[in-house]
Design a protein around this motif. Sequence first.
Motif, PDB file in Angstrom:
ATOM      1  N   ALA A 146      -0.543  -2.328  -3.326  1.00 42.29           N
ATOM      2  CA  ALA A 146      -1.635  -2.253  -2.527  1.00 42.29           C
ATOM      3  C   ALA A 146      -1.388  -2.691  -1.257  1.00 42.29           C
ATOM      4  O   ALA A 146      -0.427  -3.120  -0.898  1.00 42.29           O
ATOM      5  N   LEU A 147      -2.075  -1.885  -0.177  1.00 44.36           N
ATOM      6  CA  LEU A 147      -1.844  -2.316   1.343  1.00 44.36           C
ATOM      7  C   LEU A 147      -3.096  -2.529   2.130  1.00 44.36           C
ATOM      8  O   LEU A 147      -4.292  -1.602   1.757  1.00 44.36           O
ATOM      9  N   ASP A 148      -3.152  -2.729   3.296  1.00 49.73           N
ATOM     10  CA  ASP A 148      -4.002  -2.823   4.437  1.00 49.73           C
ATOM     11  C   ASP A 148      -2.985  -3.102   5.717  1.00 49.73           C
ATOM     12  O   ASP A 148      -1.981  -3.233   5.883  1.00 49.73           O
ATOM     13  N   ILE A 149      -3.860  -2.431   6.829  1.00 45.31           N
ATOM     14  CA  ILE A 149      -3.337  -1.990   7.868  1.00 45.31           C
ATOM     15  C   ILE A 149      -4.094  -2.768   9.033  1.00 45.31           C
ATOM     16  O   ILE A 149      -5.235  -2.509   9.123  1.00 45.31           O
ATOM     17  N   ASP A 150      -3.362  -3.620  10.046  1.00 49.68           N
ATOM     18  CA  ASP A 150      -3.934  -4.116  11.344  1.00 49.68           C
ATOM     19  C   ASP A 150      -3.886  -2.780  12.180  1.00 49.68           C
ATOM     20  O   ASP A 150      -2.722  -2.459  12.580  1.00 49.68           O
ATOM     21  N   SER A 151      -4.932  -2.150  12.666  1.00 53.41           N
ATOM     22  CA  SER A 151      -5.041  -0.972  13.144  1.00 53.41           C
ATOM     23  C   SER A 151      -4.425  -1.011  14.745  1.00 53.41           C
ATOM     24  O   SER A 151      -4.016  -0.407  15.463  1.00 53.41           O
ATOM     25  N   GLN A 152      -4.872  -2.432  15.141  1.00 52.87           N
ATOM     26  CA  GLN A 152      -4.316  -2.701  16.632  1.00 52.87           C
ATOM     27  C   GLN A 152      -2.710  -2.823  16.436  1.00 52.87           C
ATOM     28  O   GLN A 152      -1.879  -2.453  17.370  1.00 52.87           O
ATOM     29  N   SER A 153      -2.256  -3.612  15.934  1.00 52.91           N
ATOM     30  CA  SER A 153      -0.664  -3.995  15.880  1.00 52.91           C
ATOM     31  C   SER A 153       0.110  -2.966  14.907  1.00 52.91           C
ATOM     32  O   SER A 153       1.187  -3.042  15.379  1.00 52.91           O
ATOM     33  N   GLY A 154      -0.479  -2.125  14.285  1.00 52.17           N
ATOM     34  CA  GLY A 154       0.260  -1.580  13.170  1.00 52.17           C
ATOM     35  C   GLY A 154       0.815  -2.219  12.187  1.00 52.17           C
ATOM     36  O   GLY A 154       1.588  -1.617  11.122  1.00 52.17           O
ATOM     37  N   ILE A 155       0.742  -3.658  12.000  1.00 52.54           N
ATOM     38  CA  ILE A 155       1.232  -4.295  10.977  1.00 52.54           C
ATOM     39  C   ILE A 155       0.875  -4.225   9.515  1.00 52.54           C
ATOM     40  O   ILE A 155      -0.531  -3.723   9.430  1.00 52.54           O
ATOM     41  N   VAL A 156       1.557  -3.596   8.442  1.00 51.89           N
ATOM     42  CA  VAL A 156       0.946  -3.424   7.160  1.00 51.89           C
ATOM     43  C   VAL A 156       1.250  -4.649   6.390  1.00 51.89           C
ATOM     44  O   VAL A 156       2.326  -5.060   6.224  1.00 51.89           O
ATOM     45  N   TYR A 157      -0.001  -4.860   5.661  1.00 51.45           N
ATOM     46  CA  TYR A 157       0.299  -5.989   4.650  1.00 51.45           C
ATOM     47  C   TYR A 157       0.196  -5.543   3.128  1.00 51.45           C
ATOM     48  O   TYR A 157      -0.605  -4.335   2.984  1.00 51.45           O
ATOM     49  N   PHE A 158       1.025  -5.718   2.330  1.00 57.91           N
ATOM     50  CA  PHE A 158       1.180  -5.161   1.312  1.00 57.91           C
ATOM     51  C   PHE A 158       1.460  -6.018   0.056  1.00 57.91           C
ATOM     52  O   PHE A 158       2.277  -7.174   0.436  1.00 57.91           O
ATOM     53  N   THR A 159       1.355  -5.582  -1.136  1.00 57.36           N
ATOM     54  CA  THR A 159       1.838  -6.643  -2.185  1.00 57.36           C
ATOM     55  C   THR A 159       2.896  -5.878  -3.426  1.00 57.36           C
ATOM     56  O   THR A 159       2.788  -4.752  -3.500  1.00 57.36           O
ATOM     57  N   ASP A 160       3.773  -6.534  -3.632  1.00 59.14           N
ATOM     58  CA  ASP A 160       4.871  -6.267  -4.866  1.00 59.14           C
ATOM     59  C   ASP A 160       4.513  -6.940  -6.050  1.00 59.14           C
ATOM     60  O   ASP A 160       4.754  -8.243  -5.900  1.00 59.14           O
ATOM     61  N   THR A 161       3.724  -6.464  -6.825  1.00 57.27           N
ATOM     62  CA  THR A 161       3.216  -7.117  -7.939  1.00 57.27           C
ATOM     63  C   THR A 161       4.247  -8.181  -8.606  1.00 57.27           C
ATOM     64  O   THR A 161       3.800  -9.331  -9.124  1.00 57.27           O
ATOM     65  N   SER A 162       5.319  -7.470  -8.981  1.00 60.58           N
ATOM     66  CA  SER A 162       6.556  -8.216  -9.488  1.00 60.58           C
ATOM     67  C   SER A 162       7.660  -7.951  -9.212  1.00 60.58           C
ATOM     68  O   SER A 162       7.918  -6.685  -8.719  1.00 60.58           O
ATOM     69  N   THR A 163       8.773  -9.026  -9.200  1.00 64.07           N
ATOM     70  CA  THR A 163      10.145  -8.419  -8.856  1.00 64.07           C
ATOM     71  C   THR A 163      10.829  -8.213 -10.006  1.00 64.07           C
ATOM     72  O   THR A 163      11.999  -7.903 -10.021  1.00 64.07           O
ATOM     73  N   VAL A 164      10.238  -8.330 -11.253  1.00 62.18           N
ATOM     74  CA  VAL A 164      10.954  -8.346 -12.419  1.00 62.18           C
ATOM     75  C   VAL A 164      10.468  -6.950 -13.310  1.00 62.18           C
ATOM     76  O   VAL A 164      11.481  -6.136 -13.799  1.00 62.18           O
ATOM     77  N   TYR A 165       9.235  -6.727 -13.172  1.00 60.48           N
ATOM     78  CA  TYR A 165       8.879  -5.803 -14.055  1.00 60.48           C
ATOM     79  C   TYR A 165       8.295  -4.367 -13.347  1.00 60.48           C
ATOM     80  O   TYR A 165       7.496  -4.919 -12.329  1.00 60.48           O
ATOM     81  N   GLN A 166       8.478  -3.275 -13.736  1.00 62.22           N
ATOM     82  CA  GLN A 166       8.193  -1.927 -13.064  1.00 62.22           C
ATOM     83  C   GLN A 166       6.630  -1.820 -13.632  1.00 62.22           C
ATOM     84  O   GLN A 166       6.352  -2.317 -14.580  1.00 62.22           O
ATOM     85  N   ARG A 167       5.931  -1.035 -12.746  1.00 63.63           N
ATOM     86  CA  ARG A 167       4.369  -0.752 -13.191  1.00 63.63           C
ATOM     87  C   ARG A 167       4.354  -0.336 -14.659  1.00 63.63           C
ATOM     88  O   ARG A 167       3.388  -0.826 -15.140  1.00 63.63           O
ATOM     89  N   ARG A 168       5.102   0.769 -14.979  1.00 63.08           N
ATOM     90  CA  ARG A 168       4.981   1.145 -16.538  1.00 63.08           C
ATOM     91  C   ARG A 168       4.934  -0.024 -17.459  1.00 63.08           C
ATOM     92  O   ARG A 168       4.782  -0.015 -18.528  1.00 63.08           O
ATOM     93  N   LEU A 169       5.779  -0.943 -17.100  1.00 57.87           N
ATOM     94  CA  LEU A 169       5.983  -2.196 -17.776  1.00 57.87           C
ATOM     95  C   LEU A 169       4.922  -3.365 -17.675  1.00 57.87           C
ATOM     96  O   LEU A 169       5.055  -4.599 -18.062  1.00 57.87           O
ATOM     97  N   TRP A 170       3.844  -3.090 -16.815  1.00 58.36           N
ATOM     98  CA  TRP A 170       2.842  -4.270 -16.235  1.00 58.36           C
ATOM     99  C   TRP A 170       2.128  -5.118 -17.511  1.00 58.36           C
ATOM    100  O   TRP A 170       2.225  -6.314 -17.158  1.00 58.36           O
ATOM    101  N   PRO A 171       2.172  -4.652 -18.621  1.00 54.10           N
ATOM    102  CA  PRO A 171       1.672  -5.717 -19.746  1.00 54.10           C
ATOM    103  C   PRO A 171       2.533  -6.525 -19.804  1.00 54.10           C
ATOM    104  O   PRO A 171       2.297  -7.903 -20.273  1.00 54.10           O
ATOM    105  N   LEU A 172       3.905  -6.408 -19.641  1.00 50.33           N
ATOM    106  CA  LEU A 172       4.923  -7.635 -19.869  1.00 50.33           C
ATOM    107  C   LEU A 172       4.801  -8.624 -18.870  1.00 50.33           C
ATOM    108  O   LEU A 172       5.123  -9.810 -19.324  1.00 50.33           O
ATOM    109  N   SER A 173       4.657  -8.129 -17.766  1.00 50.79           N
ATOM    110  CA  SER A 173       4.231  -9.259 -16.634  1.00 50.79           C
ATOM    111  C   SER A 173       3.179 -10.222 -17.096  1.00 50.79           C
ATOM    112  O   SER A 173       3.244 -11.554 -16.820  1.00 50.79           O
ATOM    113  N   ILE A 174       2.104  -9.514 -17.360  1.00 43.95           N
ATOM    114  CA  ILE A 174       1.075 -10.418 -17.998  1.00 43.95           C
ATOM    115  C   ILE A 174       1.413 -11.408 -19.107  1.00 43.95           C
ATOM    116  O   ILE A 174       1.317 -12.575 -19.070  1.00 43.95           O
ATOM    117  N   ALA A 175       2.124 -10.686 -20.002  1.00 39.43           N
ATOM    118  CA  ALA A 175       2.344 -11.387 -21.449  1.00 39.43           C
ATOM    119  C   ALA A 175       3.380 -12.539 -21.319  1.00 39.43           C
ATOM    120  O   ALA A 175       3.235 -13.698 -21.942  1.00 39.43           O
TER     121      ALA A 175
END
Length: 335
Positions: A146-175
């Motif tokens: 996910a992301l959001d942008i500060d339209s004044q500075s152009g800075i983008v804030y974003f999330t990396d859900t996991s550094t271990v599991y790809q999206r298609r393996l998301w249930p493993l991150s929870i488990a």
Amino acid sequence: MKLYFLSLLFFFSLILASSTPASAFFVVNLTNYHQIELPKSVVGPESIAFDCRGKGPYVGVSDGRILKWQGPCRGWTEPRKICDGSTDNTTEPICGRPLGLKFNPKTCELYIADAYFGLLKIGRNGGRPQQLATSLNGVPFRFLNALDIDSQSGIVYFTDTSTVYQRRLWPLSIATGDKTGRLLQYDPCTKKVTVLLDNLAFANGVALSEDSSFLLVAESATFKIFKLWLRGPKAYDVKLFTQLKRPADNIKRTNGGEFWAALNSLRGLQGNQTSPSLWLTKDPVGVKFDEQGNVMEVLDGEGGPTLESISEVEEHNGKLWIGSVVKSYVGVIKS
Ligand SMILES: *[C@@H]1O[C@H](CO)[C@@H](O)[C@H](O)[C@H]1NC(C)=O
Ligand SMILES: *[C@@H]1O[C@H](CO)[C@@H](O)[C@H](O)[C@H]1NC(C)=O
Ligand SMILES: *[C@@H]1O[C@H](CO)[C@@H](O)[C@H](O)[C@H]1NC(C)=O
């Protein structure tokens, strides 16, 4: 002694009762609901974005494309791409999976958090995406969300859900109780990515406040939303914004400076069913908060399949536009 204790208890329950009015919020239901079906076979319009002329919505779908809604007569514009129509999650690493979408209202450029391809940008006239950032200190992002942008500075804030599991393996991150999620920022001047928060358990939605003084970030595995100050004496302090009973997915700021959090209800899999009727509504699938975390509005899924597993609620033009990472449609509710 016992009596004293009981009367104290009574006193406290009075205070609690008077400070938390049962339904000071407005409930939105499915009475004025309709849905826009996606083109054949694709699913999963996780995020909803409107461009700087108010056109759209634009959605990212299962085959890696970004589609634009042109209204009921012309339907969806569908750019051609190698994975057209795919819903096969094993091909996601080569097709891409655009999850977070947001136009910078100042430049009309579309920013994309693609779970596999990193932080992307598409120019105001469309075309191929440009990769802005794909790694931090040489370590590739694993699951941008996910992301959001500060339209004044152009800075983008974003999330990396996991550094271990790809999206298609998301249930493993929870488990596995994975806590490698991060809140990151990208500065367009220096082109550098920095870490704002780490050790998050399934870092998910992110939204910037209207005056850019704080961010909200969802930690889905713990059903929490955190608030991180960016400016002022409390800069970079973090506190709990709200504790939910279901996992929040994306968070979107409204024009009025409030926030809609979609509650990915995960009924039957993970949703906390303990006395659900004592919390907001029987089936809250979205909650609108003010900047202090007070509940302003609740979207009631009415227990049916229509708004099961929703990922985003976007308020635009007097309507609520509803995304989902699994459904084959975009939901729309007229207020
Ligand atoms: C649903 O919402 C509409 C409009 O706000 C309201 O008139 C109606 O009473 C609600 N229905 C139920 C079952 O709550
Ligand atoms: C991947 O796709 C398969 C087949 O459609 C589905 O059963 C599975 O739940 C999907 N995995 C995830 C993590 O969404
Ligand atoms: C579910 O809610 C109950 C009551 O609020 C709480 O005690 C419990 O810890 C919650 N479970 C989870 C998994 O959050």
